[in-house]
Design an enzyme around this catalytic site. Sequence first.
Site, PDB file in Angstrom:
ATOM      1  N   GLU A   1     -25.199  43.861 -21.987  1.00 11.76           N
ATOM      2  CA  GLU A   1     -25.635  42.498 -22.361  1.00 11.76           C
ATOM      3  C   GLU A   1     -26.491  42.605 -23.621  1.00 11.76           C
ATOM      4  O   GLU A   1     -26.934  43.704 -23.979  1.00 11.76           O
ATOM      5  CB  GLU A   1     -26.495  41.906 -21.234  1.00 11.76           C
ATOM      6  CG  GLU A   1     -25.762  41.812 -19.907  1.00 11.76           C
ATOM      7  CD  GLU A   1     -26.656  41.282 -18.778  1.00 11.76           C
ATOM      8  OE1 GLU A   1     -27.849  41.012 -19.020  1.00 11.76           O
ATOM      9  OE2 GLU A   1     -26.130  41.151 -17.662  1.00 11.76           O
TER      10      GLU A   1
ATOM     11  N   ALA B   1     -17.461  44.898 -17.651  1.00 11.95           N
ATOM     12  CA  ALA B   1     -18.554  44.347 -18.465  1.00 11.95           C
ATOM     13  C   ALA B   1     -19.910  44.571 -17.819  1.00 11.95           C
ATOM     14  O   ALA B   1     -20.231  43.960 -16.790  1.00 11.95           O
ATOM     15  CB  ALA B   1     -18.310  42.860 -18.694  1.00 11.95           C
TER      16      ALA B   1
ATOM     17  N   GLY C   1     -28.348  47.766 -22.142  1.00  6.71           N
ATOM     18  CA  GLY C   1     -27.260  48.691 -22.452  1.00  6.71           C
ATOM     19  C   GLY C   1     -27.432  49.971 -21.660  1.00  6.71           C
ATOM     20  O   GLY C   1     -26.878  50.136 -20.575  1.00  6.71           O
TER      21      GLY C   1
ATOM     22  N   GLU D   1     -19.939  55.055 -22.433  1.00  5.86           N
ATOM     23  CA  GLU D   1     -20.043  55.978 -21.278  1.00  5.86           C
ATOM     24  C   GLU D   1     -21.397  56.701 -21.303  1.00  5.86           C
ATOM     25  O   GLU D   1     -21.495  57.844 -20.863  1.00  5.86           O
ATOM     26  CB  GLU D   1     -18.903  57.003 -21.275  1.00  5.86           C
ATOM     27  CG  GLU D   1     -17.639  56.543 -20.592  1.00  5.86           C
ATOM     28  CD  GLU D   1     -17.795  56.348 -19.095  1.00  5.86           C
ATOM     29  OE1 GLU D   1     -18.472  57.150 -18.448  1.00  5.86           O
ATOM     30  OE2 GLU D   1     -17.254  55.353 -18.586  1.00  5.86           O
ATOM     31  N   GLY D   2     -22.392  56.080 -21.862  1.00  2.00           N
ATOM     32  CA  GLY D   2     -23.735  56.673 -21.936  1.00  2.00           C
ATOM     33  C   GLY D   2     -23.943  57.379 -23.260  1.00  2.00           C
ATOM     34  O   GLY D   2     -23.165  58.270 -23.618  1.00  2.00           O
TER      35      GLY D   2
ATOM     36  N   GLY E   1     -14.359  66.416 -50.214  1.00  4.69           N
ATOM     37  CA  GLY E   1     -14.891  65.551 -51.266  1.00  4.69           C
ATOM     38  C   GLY E   1     -14.197  64.210 -51.307  1.00  4.69           C
ATOM     39  O   GLY E   1     -13.925  63.610 -50.263  1.00  4.69           O
TER      40      GLY E   1
ATOM     41  N   THR F   1     -14.666  46.420 -23.828  1.00  2.00           N
ATOM     42  CA  THR F   1     -13.430  47.065 -24.279  1.00  2.00           C
ATOM     43  C   THR F   1     -12.222  46.373 -23.652  1.00  2.00           C
ATOM     44  O   THR F   1     -12.263  46.024 -22.469  1.00  2.00           O
ATOM     45  CB  THR F   1     -13.465  48.568 -23.901  1.00  2.00           C
ATOM     46  OG1 THR F   1     -14.564  49.163 -24.572  1.00  2.00           O
ATOM     47  CG2 THR F   1     -12.188  49.285 -24.285  1.00  2.00           C
TER      48      THR F   1
HETATM   49  C1  LIG Z   1     -16.790  49.938 -29.226  1.00  2.00           C
HETATM   50  C2  LIG Z   1     -17.645  49.765 -28.006  1.00  2.00           C
HETATM   51  C3  LIG Z   1     -17.048  49.534 -26.783  1.00  2.00           C
HETATM   52  C4  LIG Z   1     -17.838  49.317 -25.651  1.00  2.00           C
HETATM   53  N1  LIG Z   1     -17.232  49.045 -24.452  1.00  2.00           N
HETATM   54  C5  LIG Z   1     -18.001  48.669 -23.389  1.00  2.00           C
HETATM   55  C6  LIG Z   1     -17.402  48.175 -22.181  1.00  2.00           C
HETATM   56  O1  LIG Z   1     -16.180  48.137 -22.033  1.00  2.00           O
HETATM   57  N2  LIG Z   1     -18.225  47.751 -21.192  1.00  2.00           N
HETATM   58  C7  LIG Z   1     -19.579  47.766 -21.306  1.00  2.00           C
HETATM   59  O2  LIG Z   1     -20.261  47.348 -20.365  1.00  2.00           O
HETATM   60  N3  LIG Z   1     -20.177  48.261 -22.420  1.00  2.00           N
HETATM   61  C8  LIG Z   1     -19.421  48.686 -23.474  1.00  2.00           C
HETATM   62  N4  LIG Z   1     -20.018  49.127 -24.628  1.00  2.00           N
HETATM   63  C9  LIG Z   1     -21.471  49.153 -24.712  1.00  2.00           C
HETATM   64  C10 LIG Z   1     -22.037  50.566 -24.627  1.00  2.00           C
HETATM   65  O3  LIG Z   1     -21.854  51.093 -23.349  1.00  2.00           O
HETATM   66  C11 LIG Z   1     -23.520  50.455 -25.030  1.00  2.00           C
HETATM   67  O4  LIG Z   1     -23.544  50.191 -26.408  1.00  2.00           O
HETATM   68  C12 LIG Z   1     -24.299  51.708 -24.704  1.00  2.00           C
HETATM   69  O5  LIG Z   1     -24.465  51.845 -23.324  1.00  2.00           O
HETATM   70  C13 LIG Z   1     -25.681  51.686 -25.348  1.00  2.00           C
HETATM   71  O6  LIG Z   1     -26.348  50.510 -25.026  1.00  2.00           O
HETATM   72  P1  LIG Z   1     -27.009  49.624 -26.163  1.00  2.00           P
HETATM   73  O7  LIG Z   1     -26.024  49.453 -27.251  1.00  2.00           O
HETATM   74  O8  LIG Z   1     -27.614  48.421 -25.547  1.00  2.00           O
HETATM   75  O9  LIG Z   1     -28.180  50.533 -26.748  1.00  2.00           O
HETATM   76  P2  LIG Z   1     -29.639  50.712 -26.143  1.00  2.00           P
HETATM   77  O10 LIG Z   1     -29.594  51.003 -24.683  1.00  2.00           O
HETATM   78  O11 LIG Z   1     -30.486  49.578 -26.605  1.00  2.00           O
HETATM   79  O12 LIG Z   1     -30.090  52.030 -26.892  1.00  2.00           O
HETATM   80  C14 LIG Z   1     -30.434  52.050 -28.272  1.00  2.00           C
HETATM   81  C15 LIG Z   1     -30.769  53.481 -28.646  1.00  2.00           C
HETATM   82  O13 LIG Z   1     -31.865  53.958 -27.830  1.00  2.00           O
HETATM   83  C16 LIG Z   1     -31.509  55.133 -27.131  1.00  2.00           C
HETATM   84  N5  LIG Z   1     -32.120  55.100 -25.798  1.00  2.00           N
HETATM   85  C17 LIG Z   1     -32.016  54.131 -24.877  1.00  2.00           C
HETATM   86  N6  LIG Z   1     -32.713  54.456 -23.771  1.00  2.00           N
HETATM   87  C18 LIG Z   1     -33.262  55.666 -23.992  1.00  2.00           C
HETATM   88  C19 LIG Z   1     -34.085  56.537 -23.227  1.00  2.00           C
HETATM   89  N7  LIG Z   1     -34.465  56.227 -21.992  1.00  2.00           N
HETATM   90  N8  LIG Z   1     -34.447  57.702 -23.779  1.00  2.00           N
HETATM   91  C20 LIG Z   1     -34.056  58.039 -25.035  1.00  2.00           C
HETATM   92  N9  LIG Z   1     -33.279  57.257 -25.816  1.00  2.00           N
HETATM   93  C21 LIG Z   1     -32.881  56.085 -25.303  1.00  2.00           C
HETATM   94  C22 LIG Z   1     -29.990  55.074 -27.031  1.00  2.00           C
HETATM   95  O14 LIG Z   1     -29.453  56.364 -26.900  1.00  2.00           O
HETATM   96  C23 LIG Z   1     -29.623  54.448 -28.374  1.00  2.00           C
HETATM   97  O15 LIG Z   1     -29.612  55.426 -29.367  1.00  2.00           O
HETATM   98  C24 LIG Z   1     -19.248  49.394 -25.750  1.00  2.00           C
HETATM   99  C25 LIG Z   1     -19.848  49.657 -26.993  1.00  2.00           C
HETATM  100  C26 LIG Z   1     -19.066  49.836 -28.116  1.00  2.00           C
HETATM  101  C27 LIG Z   1     -19.742  50.108 -29.423  1.00  2.00           C
END
Ligand SMILES: Cc1cc2nc3c(=O)[nH]c(=O)nc-3n(C[C@H](O)[C@H](O)[C@H](O)COP(=O)(O)OP(=O)(O)OC[C@H]3O[C@@H](n4cnc5c(N)ncnc54)[C@H](O)[C@@H]3O)c2cc1C
Length: 396
Positions: A122, A119, A126, A373-374, A349, A155
């Site tokens: 938050e 985890a 992200g 994973e980013g 379709g 996850t």
């Molecule tokens: C099904 C699922 C399973 C997951 N499992 C885990 C888990 O096990 N553990 C865990 O810790 N997390 C988990 N995640 C979270 C996931 O890793 C994050 O959603 C992801 O890292 C993106 O973070 P965020 O959602 O806060 O988006 P944000 O960081 O808020 O980003 C929002 C948008 O802005 C873009 N962005 C952000 N920063 C930049 C930048 N510097 N330059 C250009 N674009 C940018 C991003 O690409 C995205 O399109 C999971 C998410 C999902 C949907």
Amino acid sequence: MIDFRLTETDRAHLEKTRAEGVICREYAREFDENEDEMIPDVLPEAQAFFGDYPELPEVGKEDTQGPVMLLLQCMAQHWGDYSVRLRRSMRGGLGNAALAAAGTDEQKAKWGELLLSMAITEPGCGSDPSRVSTSAVLDKGTDEWVINGEKIFVTTGIRAEGVVMWATIDKSAGRAGIKSFLVEKGTPGFDVPHKEKKLGIRADDTAAYVFSDCRVPRGNLLGLDETIPKSSSGGFRGVMKTFNMTRPLTAAMGLGIAEAALDFTRDELEEAGVVLDYSRGPGGLGRLSAAAAHFMRLEALFSASRLTTLQCGWMAGEGMPNNLESSVSKAHAGSAVREITQGCIEILGSVGASRELLLEKWMRDSRITDIYEGTGEIQRLIIARGLLDYTRADLK
Ligand SMILES: Cc1cc2nc3c(=O)[nH]c(=O)nc-3n(C[C@H](O)[C@H](O)[C@H](O)COP(=O)(O)OP(=O)(O)OC[C@H]3O[C@@H](n4cnc5c(N)ncnc54)[C@H](O)[C@@H]3O)c2cc1C
């Protein structure tokens, strides 16, 4: 020389994995539509399947092994069904990998058998982990860490028996102040308020966690290193020179779905009498039907992504740093699987959009490839930094 051609033995082993995947497909729709219900992990048919399957040829030195085979197996597993596969095969979670990488020998022995989630994310953090605001404060009187904060989208968050979670021990130190802690389920102050409802991979139990004055022993800090390095940015280029398999594996999972979508669409096209003539050579696409030309472009996109991903495995197997290539494979696959699954729906379709079939689900499931994973954007940042030799501070 890089040679990704498969031997007969490779094919036999991958065929078995695919056959198992077909069992997962039987459950795919049910799991997808009953997101809230926890269905037993081990599918009964899968138990029988493993008992009855004919013996496989032994793997020799001419056969594909190591990280390349791992990626091919991963594609074959997810060809069956991405999220049912995640549910039924879970022997170790993301947190287990973190424990293996950062834990002391004693910590690995103590928690290695538990299923551990990871985890980091938050509500306000992200892509940029330096924004982690969950805190861990040392109570020197009791020798315990007191953890407060909230994590989302974890996850395997429900089934996990414990979690490796990131918390800051000094917010003013930024990334350098962030440490990993192991918290077992059942620890007072550690709650799982809800399961997340998702677009795709619904069979996987993704959860939210809350830590309220949650106390864990001082020894639950992974690696036991409480020091805060003066500068964490210098370490970044060092990290760039390491191996990475998690990003190519995430790419491979998505590519498994993309291949399933292509295989299904190819069969449908053939049944409809659409000729896929590969003999016309470059420029020949114009003489094919629009559907055939579109489909063949999607196949080419798949091959490019597959080869890029296998190259990462090959490099890891050769002991070559592959961090840059790993981000390329993840970024490429993230957008390729989206284009492929959507393209297959476009070609077919209404058949493609029907919930009678799995294609629309594969489109939803594959979306995650470009998120965890980013995200794709973050991979592109890593690629740009690697190519231009920029630090995180130079390019963010
Ligand atoms: C099904 C699922 C399973 C997951 N499992 C885990 C888990 O096990 N553990 C865990 O810790 N997390 C988990 N995640 C979270 C996931 O890793 C994050 O959603 C992801 O890292 C993106 O973070 P965020 O959602 O806060 O988006 P944000 O960081 O808020 O980003 C929002 C948008 O802005 C873009 N962005 C952000 N920063 C930049 C930048 N510097 N330059 C250009 N674009 C940018 C991003 O690409 C995205 O399109 C999971 C998410 C999902 C949907």
